[in-house]
Design a protein around this motif. Structure first.
Motif, PDB file in Angstrom:
ATOM      1  N   GLY A  44      14.732   8.040  -4.384  1.00 53.51           N
ATOM      2  CA  GLY A  44      15.454   7.330  -3.340  1.00 53.51           C
ATOM      3  C   GLY A  44      14.893   5.985  -2.928  1.00 53.51           C
ATOM      4  O   GLY A  44      15.214   5.492  -1.855  1.00 53.51           O
ATOM      5  N   ALA A  45      14.075   5.379  -3.738  1.00 52.83           N
ATOM      6  CA  ALA A  45      13.436   4.115  -3.348  1.00 52.83           C
ATOM      7  C   ALA A  45      14.339   2.910  -3.601  1.00 52.83           C
ATOM      8  O   ALA A  45      15.205   2.932  -4.466  1.00 52.83           O
ATOM      9  N   VAL A  46      14.079   1.872  -2.841  1.00 51.87           N
ATOM     10  CA  VAL A  46      14.685   0.560  -3.042  1.00 51.87           C
ATOM     11  C   VAL A  46      13.599  -0.315  -3.660  1.00 51.87           C
ATOM     12  O   VAL A  46      12.473  -0.355  -3.161  1.00 51.87           O
ATOM     13  N   ALA A  47      13.908  -0.978  -4.766  1.00 50.42           N
ATOM     14  CA  ALA A  47      12.899  -1.739  -5.494  1.00 50.42           C
ATOM     15  C   ALA A  47      13.270  -3.211  -5.628  1.00 50.42           C
ATOM     16  O   ALA A  47      14.452  -3.576  -5.589  1.00 50.42           O
ATOM     17  N   VAL A  48      12.240  -4.039  -5.778  1.00 45.97           N
ATOM     18  CA  VAL A  48      12.387  -5.463  -6.081  1.00 45.97           C
ATOM     19  C   VAL A  48      11.542  -5.760  -7.311  1.00 45.97           C
ATOM     20  O   VAL A  48      10.660  -4.989  -7.676  1.00 45.97           O
ATOM     21  N   SER A  49      11.799  -6.893  -7.938  1.00 49.52           N
ATOM     22  CA  SER A  49      11.156  -7.227  -9.214  1.00 49.52           C
ATOM     23  C   SER A  49       9.939  -8.129  -9.076  1.00 49.52           C
ATOM     24  O   SER A  49       9.921  -9.038  -8.244  1.00 49.52           O
ATOM     25  N   ALA A  50       8.962  -7.851  -9.932  1.00 46.24           N
ATOM     26  CA  ALA A  50       7.770  -8.693 -10.053  1.00 46.24           C
ATOM     27  C   ALA A  50       7.356  -8.713 -11.518  1.00 46.24           C
ATOM     28  O   ALA A  50       7.576  -7.738 -12.241  1.00 46.24           O
ATOM     29  N   ARG A  51       6.780  -9.814 -11.953  1.00 47.93           N
ATOM     30  CA  ARG A  51       6.199  -9.848 -13.292  1.00 47.93           C
ATOM     31  C   ARG A  51       4.986  -8.921 -13.306  1.00 47.93           C
ATOM     32  O   ARG A  51       4.281  -8.799 -12.304  1.00 47.93           O
ATOM     33  N   VAL A  52       4.729  -8.295 -14.436  1.00 51.82           N
ATOM     34  CA  VAL A  52       3.595  -7.380 -14.553  1.00 51.82           C
ATOM     35  C   VAL A  52       2.300  -8.064 -14.121  1.00 51.82           C
ATOM     36  O   VAL A  52       1.488  -7.487 -13.395  1.00 51.82           O
ATOM     37  N   ASP A  53       2.098  -9.308 -14.524  1.00 52.05           N
ATOM     38  CA  ASP A  53       0.868 -10.027 -14.186  1.00 52.05           C
ATOM     39  C   ASP A  53       0.783 -10.415 -12.711  1.00 52.05           C
ATOM     40  O   ASP A  53      -0.285 -10.817 -12.245  1.00 52.05           O
ATOM     41  N   ASP A  54       1.894 -10.309 -11.978  1.00 55.39           N
ATOM     42  CA  ASP A  54       1.925 -10.720 -10.569  1.00 55.39           C
ATOM     43  C   ASP A  54       1.696  -9.567  -9.594  1.00 55.39           C
ATOM     44  O   ASP A  54       1.788  -9.752  -8.383  1.00 55.39           O
ATOM     45  N   LEU A  55       1.416  -8.370 -10.103  1.00 58.87           N
ATOM     46  CA  LEU A  55       1.038  -7.251  -9.249  1.00 58.87           C
ATOM     47  C   LEU A  55      -0.398  -6.879  -9.586  1.00 58.87           C
ATOM     48  O   LEU A  55      -0.713  -6.595 -10.738  1.00 58.87           O
ATOM     49  N   VAL A  56      -1.258  -6.922  -8.581  1.00 49.69           N
ATOM     50  CA  VAL A  56      -2.673  -6.629  -8.780  1.00 49.69           C
ATOM     51  C   VAL A  56      -3.075  -5.491  -7.845  1.00 49.69           C
ATOM     52  O   VAL A  56      -2.942  -5.615  -6.621  1.00 49.69           O
ATOM     53  N   VAL A  57      -3.536  -4.387  -8.423  1.00 53.33           N
ATOM     54  CA  VAL A  57      -4.052  -3.284  -7.610  1.00 53.33           C
ATOM     55  C   VAL A  57      -5.438  -3.699  -7.134  1.00 53.33           C
ATOM     56  O   VAL A  57      -6.326  -3.956  -7.936  1.00 53.33           O
TER      57      VAL A  57
ATOM     58  N   ALA B  26       0.842  -1.192   0.000  1.00 50.54           N
ATOM     59  CA  ALA B  26       0.000   0.000   0.000  1.00 50.54           C
ATOM     60  C   ALA B  26       0.876   1.241   0.000  1.00 50.54           C
ATOM     61  O   ALA B  26       2.042   1.200   0.401  1.00 50.54           O
ATOM     62  N   CYS B  27       0.287   2.344  -0.428  1.00 45.35           N
ATOM     63  CA  CYS B  27       0.952   3.639  -0.331  1.00 45.35           C
ATOM     64  C   CYS B  27       0.873   4.114   1.123  1.00 45.35           C
ATOM     65  O   CYS B  27       0.298   3.427   1.979  1.00 45.35           O
ATOM     66  N   HIS B  28       1.378   5.289   1.415  1.00 43.38           N
ATOM     67  CA  HIS B  28       1.414   5.802   2.783  1.00 43.38           C
ATOM     68  C   HIS B  28       0.023   6.036   3.360  1.00 43.38           C
ATOM     69  O   HIS B  28      -0.260   5.687   4.503  1.00 43.38           O
ATOM     70  N   CYS B  29      -0.888   6.621   2.564  1.00 44.16           N
ATOM     71  CA  CYS B  29      -2.222   6.938   3.075  1.00 44.16           C
ATOM     72  C   CYS B  29      -3.183   5.756   3.002  1.00 44.16           C
ATOM     73  O   CYS B  29      -4.270   5.806   3.565  1.00 44.16           O
ATOM     74  N   GLY B  30      -2.785   4.684   2.312  1.00 43.16           N
ATOM     75  CA  GLY B  30      -3.620   3.492   2.204  1.00 43.16           C
ATOM     76  C   GLY B  30      -4.661   3.541   1.108  1.00 43.16           C
ATOM     77  O   GLY B  30      -5.408   2.586   0.917  1.00 43.16           O
ATOM     78  N   GLN B  31      -4.706   4.630   0.362  1.00 42.14           N
ATOM     79  CA  GLN B  31      -5.665   4.743  -0.740  1.00 42.14           C
ATOM     80  C   GLN B  31      -5.390   3.679  -1.801  1.00 42.14           C
ATOM     81  O   GLN B  31      -6.302   3.029  -2.278  1.00 42.14           O
ATOM     82  N   VAL B  32      -4.110   3.518  -2.166  1.00 41.13           N
ATOM     83  CA  VAL B  32      -3.712   2.515  -3.164  1.00 41.13           C
ATOM     84  C   VAL B  32      -3.253   1.267  -2.420  1.00 41.13           C
ATOM     85  O   VAL B  32      -2.359   1.330  -1.571  1.00 41.13           O
ATOM     86  N   ARG B  33      -3.874   0.143  -2.756  1.00 42.68           N
ATOM     87  CA  ARG B  33      -3.500  -1.146  -2.162  1.00 42.68           C
ATOM     88  C   ARG B  33      -3.277  -2.150  -3.286  1.00 42.68           C
ATOM     89  O   ARG B  33      -3.940  -2.097  -4.310  1.00 42.68           O
ATOM     90  N   PHE B  34      -2.349  -3.065  -3.043  1.00 41.65           N
ATOM     91  CA  PHE B  34      -2.054  -4.066  -4.064  1.00 41.65           C
ATOM     92  C   PHE B  34      -1.537  -5.342  -3.422  1.00 41.65           C
ATOM     93  O   PHE B  34      -1.167  -5.354  -2.251  1.00 41.65           O
ATOM     94  N   THR B  35      -1.547  -6.403  -4.205  1.00 39.93           N
ATOM     95  CA  THR B  35      -0.873  -7.643  -3.833  1.00 39.93           C
ATOM     96  C   THR B  35       0.184  -7.906  -4.889  1.00 39.93           C
ATOM     97  O   THR B  35       0.032  -7.508  -6.050  1.00 39.93           O
ATOM     98  N   VAL B  36       1.259  -8.567  -4.486  1.00 39.52           N
ATOM     99  CA  VAL B  36       2.336  -8.835  -5.429  1.00 39.52           C
ATOM    100  C   VAL B  36       3.045 -10.133  -5.064  1.00 39.52           C
ATOM    101  O   VAL B  36       3.227 -10.448  -3.889  1.00 39.52           O
TER     102      VAL B  36
END
Length: 136
Positions: A39-52, A8-18
């Motif tokens: 300044g973010a640290v990122a990890v990889s996911a397939r496009v189909d594996d992230l669902v908003v 989720a984002c900071h305010c919780g408006q956007v939520r997702f599973t990955v």
């Protein structure tokens, strides 16, 4: 890693599973002009594996330079949640700080990739340094 994580984002408006492509083994930072500033640290996911799962209407898209990479962030709190990679458009980079129970400071060593000299522009791909967190 086949575990599905909540995010989720900071305010919780956007939520997702990955489901992460290779767990946290793909963790990295980038030196491109945008990544340096966010300044973010990122990890990889397939496009189909992230669902908003909530707040898709609150996501804002930002593109720059070639316009290929798609950077998503919450229009309410401004937090970057994920981006479609220019180097591999079949993948998202996911902000680890948005994942439930995960902090960028959980990783004592984060590889840094050369985004200034992007491989799609003839630059060299690969790790050019490391960002280290050493707790007191």
């Amino acid at each position: 890693m086949s575990e599905t994580l909540d995010g989720a984002c900071h305010c919780g408006q956007v939520r997702f599973t990955v489901k992460l492509l290779d767990g946290f083994m793909s963790i990295r930072r980038c030196t491109c002009s945008y990544c340096r500033m966010r300044g973010a640290v990122a990890v990889s996911a397939r496009v189909d594996d992230l669902v908003v799962t909530a707040g898709a209407e609150a996501l804002t898209l930002y593109r720059f330079n070639t316009g290929v990479a798609e950077h998503y962030f919450c229009s309410k709190c401004g937090i970057y949640t994920h981006h479609r990679r220019r180097s591999d458009p079949t993948q998202y980079g996911v902000n680890v700080a948005c994942l439930a129970g995960v902090s960028p400071f959980d990783f004592p060593d984060v590889p840094v990739v050369d985004g200034v000299n992007h491989p799609n522009d003839g630059g060299r791909a690969g790790i050019i340094g490391h960002l280290r967190f050493i707790p007191d």
